[in-house]
Structures are given as C-alpha cells and as structure tokens.
Design a protein around this motif. Sequence first.
Motif, mmCIF file in Angstrom:
data_model
loop_
_atom_site.group_PDB
_atom_site.id
_atom_site.type_symbol
_atom_site.label_atom_id
_atom_site.label_comp_id
_atom_site.label_asym_id
_atom_site.label_seq_id
_atom_site.Cartn_x
_atom_site.Cartn_y
_atom_site.Cartn_z
ATOM 1 N N GLY A 133 -4.548 10.818 1.257
ATOM 2 C CA GLY A 133 -3.939 10.394 0.019
ATOM 3 C C GLY A 133 -4.917 9.541 -0.763
ATOM 4 N N VAL A 134 -4.581 9.234 -2.011
ATOM 5 C CA VAL A 134 -5.417 8.331 -2.803
ATOM 6 C C VAL A 134 -5.398 6.928 -2.189
ATOM 7 C CG1 VAL A 134 -5.705 7.303 -5.084
ATOM 8 C CG2 VAL A 134 -5.111 9.711 -4.875
ATOM 9 N N ASN A 135 -4.295 6.557 -1.547
ATOM 10 C CA ASN A 135 -4.202 5.386 -0.668
ATOM 11 C C ASN A 135 -4.635 4.069 -1.312
ATOM 12 O OD1 ASN A 135 -3.428 7.338 1.124
ATOM 13 N ND2 ASN A 135 -5.237 7.236 2.415
ATOM 14 N N MET A 143 0.849 -1.195 0.000
ATOM 15 C CA MET A 143 0.000 0.000 0.000
ATOM 16 C C MET A 143 0.883 1.243 0.000
ATOM 17 S SD MET A 143 -1.416 -0.301 3.941
ATOM 18 C CE MET A 143 -1.303 -2.089 4.061
ATOM 19 N N ASN A 144 0.309 2.347 -0.385
ATOM 20 C CA ASN A 144 1.030 3.616 -0.287
ATOM 21 C C ASN A 144 0.050 4.768 -0.178
ATOM 22 O OD1 ASN A 144 1.208 2.959 -3.524
ATOM 23 N ND2 ASN A 144 0.865 5.139 -3.155
ATOM 24 N N THR A 145 0.565 5.903 0.221
ATOM 25 C CA THR A 145 -0.258 7.107 0.284
ATOM 26 C C THR A 145 0.135 8.024 -0.872
ATOM 27 O OG1 THR A 145 -1.054 8.870 1.731
ATOM 28 C CG2 THR A 145 1.284 8.325 1.904
ATOM 29 N N SER A 146 -0.218 9.271 -0.784
ATOM 30 C CA SER A 146 0.135 10.271 -1.795
ATOM 31 C C SER A 146 -0.082 11.635 -1.149
ATOM 32 C CB SER A 146 -0.758 10.126 -3.036
ATOM 33 O OG SER A 146 -2.091 10.510 -2.738
ATOM 34 N N ARG A 147 0.062 12.671 -1.928
ATOM 35 C CA ARG A 147 -0.341 13.987 -1.425
ATOM 36 C C ARG A 147 -1.835 13.953 -1.093
ATOM 37 N NH1 ARG A 147 1.478 18.203 -5.882
ATOM 38 N NH2 ARG A 147 0.214 16.743 -7.082
ATOM 39 N N ALA A 148 -2.285 14.914 -0.333
ATOM 40 C CA ALA A 148 -3.702 14.955 0.058
ATOM 41 C C ALA A 148 -4.552 15.336 -1.149
ATOM 42 C CB ALA A 148 -3.897 15.952 1.188
ATOM 43 N N ASP A 149 -4.846 14.334 -1.954
ATOM 44 C CA ASP A 149 -5.584 14.549 -3.203
ATOM 45 C C ASP A 149 -7.011 14.038 -3.143
ATOM 46 O OD1 ASP A 149 -3.590 15.810 -4.728
ATOM 47 O OD2 ASP A 149 -2.667 13.898 -5.269
ATOM 48 N N SER A 150 -7.450 13.489 -2.002
ATOM 49 C CA SER A 150 -8.798 12.924 -1.958
ATOM 50 C C SER A 150 -9.567 13.405 -0.739
ATOM 51 C CB SER A 150 -8.737 11.394 -1.972
ATOM 52 O OG SER A 150 -8.220 10.888 -0.771
ATOM 53 N N THR A 151 -10.869 13.286 -0.846
ATOM 54 C CA THR A 151 -11.751 13.681 0.237
ATOM 55 C C THR A 151 -12.929 12.708 0.288
ATOM 56 O OG1 THR A 151 -12.823 15.610 1.261
ATOM 57 C CG2 THR A 151 -13.211 15.266 -1.098
ATOM 58 N N ALA A 203 -11.832 19.991 -11.403
ATOM 59 C CA ALA A 203 -11.674 18.979 -10.353
ATOM 60 C C ALA A 203 -10.506 19.322 -9.441
ATOM 61 C CB ALA A 203 -11.477 17.609 -10.973
ATOM 62 N N GLU A 204 -10.730 19.185 -8.145
ATOM 63 C CA GLU A 204 -9.703 19.472 -7.140
ATOM 64 C C GLU A 204 -9.368 18.257 -6.289
ATOM 65 O OE1 GLU A 204 -7.903 22.215 -6.594
ATOM 66 O OE2 GLU A 204 -8.822 23.229 -8.314
ATOM 67 N N SER A 205 -10.315 17.344 -6.120
ATOM 68 C CA SER A 205 -10.101 16.201 -5.234
ATOM 69 C C SER A 205 -10.751 14.958 -5.820
ATOM 70 C CB SER A 205 -10.713 16.452 -3.843
ATOM 71 O OG SER A 205 -10.258 17.656 -3.286
ATOM 72 N N ALA A 206 -10.110 13.810 -5.571
ATOM 73 C CA ALA A 206 -10.724 12.524 -5.907
ATOM 74 C C ALA A 206 -11.634 12.116 -4.759
ATOM 75 C CB ALA A 206 -9.648 11.471 -6.136
ATOM 76 N N MET A 207 -12.706 11.399 -5.084
ATOM 77 C CA MET A 207 -13.681 10.993 -4.074
ATOM 78 C C MET A 207 -13.390 9.572 -3.588
ATOM 79 S SD MET A 207 -16.250 11.582 -2.153
ATOM 80 C CE MET A 207 -16.541 13.238 -2.791
ATOM 81 N N VAL A 208 -13.292 9.415 -2.265
ATOM 82 C CA VAL A 208 -13.112 8.090 -1.672
ATOM 83 C C VAL A 208 -14.363 7.254 -1.924
ATOM 84 C CG1 VAL A 208 -12.846 6.858 0.525
ATOM 85 C CG2 VAL A 208 -11.492 8.919 0.068
ATOM 86 N N PHE A 209 -14.189 5.978 -2.213
ATOM 87 C CA PHE A 209 -15.312 5.097 -2.510
ATOM 88 C C PHE A 209 -16.039 4.679 -1.227
ATOM 89 C CE2 PHE A 209 -12.514 1.901 -0.904
ATOM 90 C CZ PHE A 209 -13.301 0.813 -0.554
ATOM 91 N N GLY A 210 -17.274 4.235 -1.364
ATOM 92 C CA GLY A 210 -17.948 3.510 -0.294
ATOM 93 C C GLY A 210 -18.392 4.288 0.923
ATOM 94 N N GLY A 211 -18.602 5.584 0.790
ATOM 95 C CA GLY A 211 -19.117 6.350 1.929
ATOM 96 C C GLY A 211 -18.220 6.254 3.156
ATOM 97 N N HIS A 212 -18.831 6.165 4.344
ATOM 98 C CA HIS A 212 -18.033 6.172 5.574
ATOM 99 C C HIS A 212 -17.226 4.889 5.740
ATOM 100 C CE1 HIS A 212 -21.625 3.935 6.827
ATOM 101 N NE2 HIS A 212 -20.931 3.482 7.849
ATOM 102 N N LYS A 213 -17.663 3.770 5.108
ATOM 103 C CA LYS A 213 -16.909 2.530 5.208
ATOM 104 C C LYS A 213 -15.634 2.596 4.364
ATOM 105 C CE LYS A 213 -20.857 -0.401 6.352
ATOM 106 N NZ LYS A 213 -21.690 -1.577 5.983
#
Length: 330
Positions: free
Chosen positions: A151-153, A133-141, A209-219
């Motif tokens: 990060g995109v993580n 696994m890896n992280t990245s710059r804070a590109d997601s929310t 676009a400024e941020s990628a969206m994390v999948f799956g809501g709060h989970k």
Amino acid sequence: MNIDIDHVRALMVEACRRSAVPAESVDLVVDHYLLGETQGKYSHGVAKFCFESQFFGERQGSPRTVREHGVLAIVDAQREIGPVSADHAVRIAADRARELGAGIVGMINTQRYGVLSPWAEHLARAGFLGIVMNTSRADSTVEGARTPFLGVNPISYAVPTTGEPLVVDMSTTKSPMGVLWEARRGAAQLPAESFVDLDGDFTVDPHLAESAMVFGGHKGFAVSLLIQIMTGSLFGFPMGPGVESTWTTGYTFIAIDPSFGGELDDFPNNNARLVEVMEGVGTRDSQPFRIPGRRSRAHVRKVTALGKLDIPDSVYRRLRARAAGDFVSD
C-alpha cells in the motif's frame, strides 16, 4: 481560481447535505478536508473531498468495536465517512490509554479520510504519543521492481511539547496517489522519479504510471513494510494485493501514555527541549532548520489570514457539481 474560503466551505456543506451526511457530522467532515487544503496538501484537501463524497451515502451505521484484548481493539466502521470513523477510533485509543497505559485500535470497513496529522495531533494534545497509519490497495513498489505489492502506507505521529505538538505526517511513497489521480484529470506531468510504468521504468506520464515508488531505497521499503504489517496482519486485515477495495483497507491508531516513565510533565518538557535543539541546528544555506509540521502550520495561518483558497478550475467545477447533487461527474 482564487475563491473565498467561506464560499468553498458553503459548497462543501451543501454537498454533505445532498449526500445525507448526518447533521452532527457535517462540520467534522468539512473542516477535516479544508484543513488539508489550507495546509497546502492539495491532493488531500478539496479535491479529495470531491472524490470521497461519492461514497458518503454508502455509510451503513456507526462504527462498533467487534473485538477487544488488553490494549488492543478492532473496530468495524460499517462504511462510515472517513473523518467520522477516524474520530471514533482515536477516542477509543485515548480511552484505553487512560485506562491501560496504551490503546492500539485497528479499523476496517471505512471510507477514507484526508490528512492523517489531525488524528495524531488530537492524541498529542491529550498528552499521549499519538501514531496513526493506514494501508491502501497495492499501489506501490520498490526500486528495481515493477510489480506493485505494498500500500502507499502513510504514517503520522505527534508528541506534546510545552507549545504546539511536534507533528510528522508523511507517505512512504515519494508522492501520494492523489497526485497521480489529479494529474490524470488535469493532464499534468508527474513529479520525476516518483511513479513507474508496467516495466518498472520511471515515468512522468500519468496515463502510463502504474505504481508509486517507495522512498528511501531498502530503508524506506523496511518502514513501509512495517506499516503494512501494523495495518494488516496484526489485526487479521488483508495486506498488499489482498486489499481489494476501500472496505478491506486497514487503519491503525495508537495512543501511548508516557507518564509511566516519570512525572506527567517530563514528556512534553523533554520534547520541548529537543525542539529547542533542532531550532539551533546550523544549516549550509543559513536558513532555519526545517522542523516537522511548522511549514504546514505557517501555510494554514497565511491562507486563513487571506481568507481565500487557490483552487484549480477543474476542482472547483467538481465541487460545484457535488453541491448540486452530482457525485459522478469528473
């Protein structure tokens, strides 16, 4: 453009030569990015090679272990080329797993690589449960927010079976950032509800676009948060907005020896039986149940048999430029 794989490979080899990649590392680097392309993960294939090759000349030396404690180790990659440093970290994780039952390696100060799955699969083929696994710059929310803080993580894991390893490789965002970068270059629209603008509203415009969206809501958020911690504070690496560049990005490689739980063959045999169960799962459309990793393998076989790659004109132009020694044009 429909181009011979051998021609693409030759251009990539020449780009490596032009950027002073050590001769013993060229095949590893080229084959890694070609694998992403042949798997159909185009944002992590030739296009990413073209982007990452601008950093190849910045390597400062070979990766070195700077701290060890039990199963844990921290590696300073010294700005090594991504596939080369990942290969080094995977081997350390495997060595520690053979000696101690597990190996957990954190790595920083490295260039990026493409797909994660080859490193997890390397560990599985050695008999381990492999996790990368890896992280990245804070590109997601996350949904409802407008400030990027994760990060995109991405994460990949692989387990041995009696046949091919079972492999999962995924981002914790709906789409990887590479999709955004390529859309900006090619003036293409983004996938729906995968990226948000400054106000936190979904957009398909790559320039808004400024941020990628994390999948799956709060989970999904909870999964991404765990990866953030395991590639960050676990090793004392930066997290979220603290990741300011490629060199402060954290990577984690885990190898677990399953033999403590029973006979050596129990783990792959049990996993194979689970795969058999999944193969028998009924579906509403009567199509075969999708088992992780199989679509990518099928794509590799198909493309390899054809001997050709379908590469966008813009990517091919960048690749030719890299092979000519131009690492800045886009």
